[in-house]
Scaffold this active site. Sequence first.
Site, PDB file in Angstrom:
ATOM      1  N   ARG A  11       0.839  -1.197   0.000  1.00 49.16           N
ATOM      2  CA  ARG A  11       0.000   0.000   0.000  1.00 49.16           C
ATOM      3  C   ARG A  11       0.870   1.241   0.000  1.00 49.16           C
ATOM      4  NH1 ARG A  11       1.589   3.541   4.222  1.00 49.16           N
ATOM      5  NH2 ARG A  11       1.357   2.578   6.273  1.00 49.16           N
ATOM      6  N   GLU A 110      -6.595   8.309   7.339  1.00 45.42           N
ATOM      7  CA  GLU A 110      -5.511   9.125   7.901  1.00 45.42           C
ATOM      8  C   GLU A 110      -4.910  10.054   6.850  1.00 45.42           C
ATOM      9  OE1 GLU A 110      -1.118   8.288   9.871  1.00 45.42           O
ATOM     10  OE2 GLU A 110      -2.738   6.853  10.226  1.00 45.42           O
ATOM     11  N   ARG A 114      -5.353   5.871   0.706  1.00 42.43           N
ATOM     12  CA  ARG A 114      -4.494   4.706   0.926  1.00 42.43           C
ATOM     13  C   ARG A 114      -4.787   3.769  -0.239  1.00 42.43           C
ATOM     14  NH1 ARG A 114      -2.240   3.997   6.214  1.00 42.43           N
ATOM     15  NH2 ARG A 114      -1.587   6.111   6.797  1.00 42.43           N
TER      16      ARG A 114
END
Length: 412
Positions: A11, A110, A114
């Site tokens: 990722r 976050e 992602r």
Amino acid sequence: EGKFIRSTRIRVARNLKGYGLSPTLEKEERLELEKKVVGVLKSLEGDLAGEYYPLLGMDEATRQKLVDDHFLFKKGDRFLEAAGVNKEWPEGRGIFHNKDKTFLVWVNEEDHLRIISMEKGSDIGSVFSRLCRAVNEIDKQLGFQHTPELGYLSSCPTNLGTGMRASVHVKIPKAAERSDFQSVCDKYQIQPRGIHGEHSVSTGEDVGVYDISNRRRLGLSEVQCVQDMYDGVKALLDIEKGASASRDSFPDELTRPEVNSALKKYLTKEVFEQLKDKKTSRSVTVWDCINSGLVNLDSSIGIYSGDEESYKLFGPLFDPLIEDYHQPYKLSDGHQSNMNPDEVKAPNLDPEGKFIRSTRIRVARNLKGYGLSPTLEKEERLELEKKVVGVLKSLEGDLAGEYYPLLGMDEA
């Protein structure tokens, strides 16, 4: 052959140009960003084509499906909460994945994005290729925040640079038992952890399975990050395969000149051949008994018994070792026990307390009907603890006291 590596996952964290990072995004910006990203994701074709599932208003069937697939990300922890990442949760957040569930994008977690590529098995090249195609296409259409010094920007400084975590779930119990396991990981700049996240320990059928990932992110390329992970995992697999292949042959570790254990002295090749295929009624093998001495080459003894039967079944190894350590005692002499304190001729050596500070006497004992500690299963250990605690709590007079289990013990 799929004997060791269960799955591969790579990722990257990315953030779009023209927006603040997640902690400072306002509601309108987050929704605008989500709309842009979803538009691009829905334009992807081939094996990258898929569907977007917004968290807000998600029906229970879809939510459960994403949970079952381990795709659903949760609201941020207290650290992200304090940073401002969780504002207006879950509005403006969602998950995109393709039909085969090998390509995912988390939106407004976050970081803005992602981007994840994964699949069962060990084809790291296939996983990385899919990720590169997706990242390059999204970057071409949306543009990612990047500086020459910091690489791709992220809200957490630990993800700066490539923002990449390349990992595999791999079963390496024998490699992990070695005393040099961490030094091998350090050499290849990889990080081992349990498969349920940082600081976790794999249990049950997952014992011995580790999540191994690259440690470095800044100052090297994405290709180098993947290469770090690949080279490190290959080194660990070489150790694991070597250990697995040697179960029928004499352990090479004991031929090293730095080994000076009693195990090395008494486990000759002839004794090994005699014992290697034997098992106790608890399925304890000679390998179980000598494993500690093979992993810890600086051991002075190097052997532990798994149960009472081990001492007899593996006597050709244990007997001479025991007589050597306890000499001049011979097993044929027979051991006598006497726990009558009145028969000890030991008047107080220092009645005025000028020389002797304290006196301590201990004995080791193991309960009948159980294996010794190295082979105890969890249920047996808990059952044994319960029995022992019951007896200890029944003691009276100056023997009466309290039991303090280590599990759940408070700091005080």
